[in-house]
Design an enzyme around this catalytic site. Sequence first.
Site, PDB file in Angstrom:
ATOM      1  N   TRP A  37       1.056  -1.467  -0.161  1.00 10.03           N
ATOM      2  CA  TRP A  37       0.203  -0.019   0.143  1.00 10.03           C
ATOM      3  C   TRP A  37       0.644   1.368  -0.071  1.00 10.03           C
ATOM      4  CZ3 TRP A  37      -2.444  -2.578   5.212  1.00 10.03           C
ATOM      5  CH2 TRP A  37      -3.047  -3.560   4.537  1.00 10.03           C
ATOM      6  N   TYR A  64       2.316  -8.167   3.955  1.00  4.47           N
ATOM      7  CA  TYR A  64       0.504  -7.981   4.709  1.00  4.47           C
ATOM      8  C   TYR A  64       0.576  -9.722   3.765  1.00  4.47           C
ATOM      9  CZ  TYR A  64      -0.446  -3.923   7.614  1.00  4.47           C
ATOM     10  OH  TYR A  64      -1.397  -3.612   8.825  1.00  4.47           O
ATOM     11  N   GLU A 142       1.644 -12.244  13.425  1.00  7.99           N
ATOM     12  CA  GLU A 142       1.249 -11.136  14.764  1.00  7.99           C
ATOM     13  C   GLU A 142      -0.399 -12.968  14.695  1.00  7.99           C
ATOM     14  OE1 GLU A 142      -0.229  -7.931  15.964  1.00  7.99           O
ATOM     15  OE2 GLU A 142       1.389  -6.858  15.949  1.00  7.99           O
ATOM     16  N   GLU A 231       8.243  -5.240  16.586  1.00 15.77           N
ATOM     17  CA  GLU A 231       6.808  -3.745  16.159  1.00 15.77           C
ATOM     18  C   GLU A 231       6.131  -3.181  17.754  1.00 15.77           C
ATOM     19  OE1 GLU A 231       3.291  -4.968  13.179  1.00 15.77           O
ATOM     20  OE2 GLU A 231       2.130  -3.825  14.295  1.00 15.77           O
ATOM     21  N   SER A 238      -5.195  -0.009  17.971  1.00 20.22           N
ATOM     22  CA  SER A 238      -5.659   0.086  16.563  1.00 20.22           C
ATOM     23  C   SER A 238      -5.233   0.699  15.902  1.00 20.22           C
ATOM     24  CB  SER A 238      -7.080   0.948  17.376  1.00 20.22           C
ATOM     25  OG  SER A 238      -6.767   3.006  17.578  1.00 20.22           O
TER      26      SER A 238
END
Length: 433
Positions: A37, A64, A142, A231, A238
């Site tokens: 992205w 991702y 994760e 990370e 969020s």
Amino acid sequence: MTPVELHGKLRVEGTNIVDANGDIFQLRGCSTHGIAWYPGILTEDAFRTLRDDWHINTIRLAMYVEEAGYDNCYMDQKEHNLALVKKGIDLCIQLGLYVIVDWHILIPGNPQDRKEDAKAFFTEIATSYPDCPNIIFEICNEPNGEGINWEDIIRPYAVELTDVIRPLAPDTIIVVGTATWSQDVHDAVSNPLPDKNTMYAVHYYAATHKQGLRDRVKACYELGYPILISEFGVCDASGDGVNDFEEANLWFKLLDELQIGYINWAYGNKKEACCVFQPGVDLGKGNWTEDELTESGNFMKKFFSFSLSGFHSTLSHFHYRVKAHLLDCTIYVFNRNFILGKDRRRRNCNNFLTSSDSLKNIEYLRNFKDCTKWTSLHTSTAIDTFCFIYMLNTIFIFRDSTNGANLLARNWNIYNCVIRTTFLTKTAVDTFV
Ligand code: IDC
């Protein structure tokens, strides 16, 4: 010299990463947002700025795997995305940065669901970059969701992936995510992995994950397990909400004490608190101004660039490092001649002090009243600079240039530091102290 030129191939030894010389090395860096992205960050200018101005030594490339509502993640466009990952790796190799190749599962939360794709992905990277000292593999970002536990799901996945990776990359560090979005490191270490060059990931978002998770990290570290914060965010989990700088500093304090590495999320320009760039900012141009960074971006830039672990091109001869967490610290720079009262005409004032001059000055400082309040004293006679910390918020540097103060601030872990390069006289010091 670049970080990789200075430190070479890294490996896990006990609880920490060590470099090619066997010295403990802390990864300190940033993660791209999803590169599918936000590929704009993949430029030489951007990475160079992050290396030279921010003083980071590592870039994490977040790939991702798939994500609801998007049709351009890895599973959607494999070739294109693989090319983006390679572009990022190539830049890191060119600039001597460490690079974490992150198989960013969030969806699916179960790493087993895309295990065959993960194997193909890491096989491709490992065979394309054999024996590459820059690369670190993070094989599942994760793991999350009901029933996604270490014992039955994540551990077997990690063992299987490691078996595929090891023949191709025998010495590359592997990072394994832990359950509950990489928070359940205690479960992981209750049945650790057989591969000794593996680290366990912990992720935190400072406004959400606080002392409880810090205690867990510390406990697992003290049991002898190597952890990487692959990370973290300054905001809440969020990725948005309010930044919590106080908690962020508490995390840095702990991690620097334990010399555990950390990677900041996220180097994109989406409108969310975790992103370090303002919406619309050209990610690839580098040399971003303060206005182009968000609140967390400016905080992180200041944090990274005022603290230095392992890399600054002009400072490789500095062997000392102070673990100081100094809030609103003031640095005073002294005229180097003030204590000894040397006649400046006797030598060119740009000359360095000799080591015996420095030792006399140090002796003088040791005899200051209230010497118990001196928390640290470090010297480098080689560069005529010596400095000490007073009551955790004041640093004195004896060197007659403001440049000396800047160099030292960068070479120490000094956070939120205001450098006031005040030139004090001996009388002023006596009064002050
Ligand atoms: C977030 C991004 C956000 C994106 C979302 C879902 O910041 O723009 O819409 O993912 O794709 C994580 C994840 C990381 C999250 C981040 C913030 O590893 O992918 O990024 N986060 O929510 N774990 C905890 C927080």
